[in-house]
Write a protein that holds these residues in place. Structure first.
Motif, PDB file in Angstrom:
ATOM      1  N   ASN A 132     -88.605  64.448  49.672  1.00 45.87           N
ATOM      2  CA  ASN A 132     -87.259  64.192  50.230  1.00 45.87           C
ATOM      3  C   ASN A 132     -87.310  63.596  51.636  1.00 45.87           C
ATOM      4  N   CYS A 133     -86.128  63.293  52.144  1.00 41.44           N
ATOM      5  CA  CYS A 133     -86.086  62.384  53.290  1.00 41.44           C
ATOM      6  C   CYS A 133     -84.923  62.717  54.216  1.00 41.44           C
ATOM      7  N   LEU A 134     -85.166  62.467  55.488  1.00 44.80           N
ATOM      8  CA  LEU A 134     -84.140  62.669  56.517  1.00 44.80           C
ATOM      9  C   LEU A 134     -82.976  61.687  56.337  1.00 44.80           C
ATOM     10  N   PHE A 135     -83.283  60.491  55.856  1.00 48.44           N
ATOM     11  CA  PHE A 135     -82.265  59.454  55.703  1.00 48.44           C
ATOM     12  C   PHE A 135     -81.492  59.679  54.401  1.00 48.44           C
ATOM     13  N   ASP A 136     -80.469  58.845  54.199  1.00 52.94           N
ATOM     14  CA  ASP A 136     -79.590  59.095  53.051  1.00 52.94           C
ATOM     15  C   ASP A 136     -79.134  57.767  52.422  1.00 52.94           C
ATOM     16  N   CYS A 137     -80.084  56.988  51.956  1.00 55.07           N
ATOM     17  CA  CYS A 137     -79.733  55.690  51.371  1.00 55.07           C
ATOM     18  C   CYS A 137     -78.974  55.903  50.061  1.00 55.07           C
ATOM     19  N   GLU A 138     -77.910  55.135  49.906  1.00 55.05           N
ATOM     20  CA  GLU A 138     -77.069  55.246  48.698  1.00 55.05           C
ATOM     21  C   GLU A 138     -77.895  55.094  47.426  1.00 55.05           C
ATOM     22  N   TYR A 139     -78.895  54.228  47.487  1.00 54.78           N
ATOM     23  CA  TYR A 139     -79.638  53.874  46.280  1.00 54.78           C
ATOM     24  C   TYR A 139     -80.892  54.713  46.069  1.00 54.78           C
ATOM     25  N   CYS A 140     -81.123  55.706  46.931  1.00 53.16           N
ATOM     26  CA  CYS A 140     -82.432  56.384  46.927  1.00 53.16           C
ATOM     27  C   CYS A 140     -82.761  57.005  45.569  1.00 53.16           C
ATOM     28  N   PHE A 141     -83.929  56.703  45.055  1.00 52.98           N
ATOM     29  CA  PHE A 141     -84.306  57.220  43.734  1.00 52.98           C
ATOM     30  C   PHE A 141     -84.613  58.713  43.763  1.00 52.98           C
ATOM     31  N   THR A 197     -91.963  53.117  56.090  1.00 46.33           N
ATOM     32  CA  THR A 197     -90.883  53.796  56.802  1.00 46.33           C
ATOM     33  C   THR A 197     -89.684  52.893  57.079  1.00 46.33           C
ATOM     34  N   LYS A 198     -88.560  53.555  57.407  1.00 49.09           N
ATOM     35  CA  LYS A 198     -87.427  52.851  58.021  1.00 49.09           C
ATOM     36  C   LYS A 198     -87.201  53.414  59.426  1.00 49.09           C
ATOM     37  N   SER A 199     -88.061  54.310  59.825  1.00 52.82           N
ATOM     38  CA  SER A 199     -87.878  55.027  61.086  1.00 52.82           C
ATOM     39  C   SER A 199     -88.366  54.208  62.284  1.00 52.82           C
TER      40      SER A 199
END
Ligand code: SF4
Length: 326
Positions: free
Chosen positions: A87-96, A170-172
């Motif tokens: 899991n991830c800190l970010f919240d992309c609409e498309y995240c699988f 990353t996107k960070s």
């Protein structure tokens, strides 16, 4: 930020666990036998949990390092992935990940030594060839670096193995720990990038394109070769204009000679993940998708158009040997 930390009781005295607890200062610390008791509970709501996730500190016991799917590569024939975190800190609409897991809680696998010995074994097995290890598969490699120290531990480890390459994806913009290291050929820092219009609307909680480009520029100036991941490409009515402007600004800002590799891929999902996203009401971005070639993807004719447009823009700036289709 985090109210509850669950800890597998067998690791509660480990140094790395104690360090994380100190940094998090959670309200409640709860012991458990196995992370699965919490993470795999039935009837969890990913979206509700995403608003206030708990953290689970655990040990990964099996399948620590796995082969990637065949197309997932950046030039080596030996490709593996491993996840120190789910899991991830970010919240992309498309995240699988929303389609893959029932829970949005963060799991951190703290037995880094077990990952290291598996990586060593695999690197020795392929001793005369390059082996690529991808780390941002089930998470973002750097987003929680302040807490996990993942890069801080694994960069020096990989530097010692001649034929092993580590990709941190990353996107960070959280590069503080990276800056402590000299650039290294076998560490591939890779940023996922999309045009502003996409990032603002669909990549919730992530740093802006401008901020991501700033850190990439900084690292390139320090001598790092940086990977660019144009994946997922997302359809837009003005796709050519938006992505055309985007590639112009990316290649105008960055040093093309210091780009390690580029990957391209359109927004896609396995069937079961798509069904889960649909049930969660998160499938808006997939309205143009069809089930083709074992995945929910844009129709072949559309994705070919999107990919060939982007490929053409990229080849104006980067040698085709560095470009891969995932
Ligand atoms: S950065 Fe990647 S892992 Fe994180 S939410 Fe976005 S798509 Fe998912």
């Amino acid at each position: 930020m985090i109210e509850n930390i669950y800890i597998e009781h067998t690791i509660s005295n480990n140094k790395i666990v104690k360090d994380i607890i100190k940094k998090i200062k959670a309200k409640n610390i709860i012991k458990c036998d196995s992370y699965r008791e919490i993470f795999n509970l039935k009837k969890q709501n990913f979206i509700l949990q995403k608003k206030n996730p708990s953290m689970i500190l655990a040990q990964k016991k099996n399948n620590l390092v796995l082969k990637t799917p065949a197309k997932f590569n950046i030039g080596s024939k030996n490709n593996y992935y491993f996840s120190h975190m789910l899991n991830c800190l970010f919240d992309c609409e498309y995240c699988f990940l929303q389609g893959m897991y029932r829970s949005a809680n963060y799991v951190i696998f703290t037995n880094y030594h077990s990952f290291k010995s598996e990586i060593k074994k695999i690197s020795e097995f392929h001793k005369n060839e390059a082996v690529h290890f991808f780390s941002g598969y089930d998470c973002d490699s750097l987003a929680l670096e302040n807490i996990t120290s993942f890069a801080k531990v694994f960069i020096p480890y990989f530097k010692k193995i001649k034929n092993a390459y580590l990709e941190l994806r990353t996107k960070s913009t959280n590069i503080k720990n990276i800056l402590a290291f000299e650039p290294s050929d076998n560490i591939i820092l890779a940023w996922s990038l999309n045009p502003n219009e996409i990032t603002k609307n669909y990549e919730n909680k992530t740093p802006s394109l401008k901020k991501r480009l700033e850190v990439i520029k900084k690292l390139q100036k320090l001598g790092w070769q940086v990977g660019l991941r144009f994946d997922p490409l997302i359809y837009h009515d003005n796709f050519n204009r938006i992505y055309g402007d985007f590639f112009k600004s990316v290649f105008c800002e960055l040093d093309s000679d210091r780009i390690h590799s580029i990957t391209l891929g359109t927004l896609r999902l396995p069937k079961s993940f798509f069904s889960t996203l649909k049930n969660l009401g998160k499938a808006n971005l997939f309205s143009k998708h069809k089930f083709e070639d074992k995945l929910y993807n844009y129709k072949k004719i559309d994705r070919d158009k999107m990919l060939s447009f982007c490929y053409k823009q990229i080849l104006e700036n980067v040698d085709k040997k560095k470009v891969f289709f995932n």
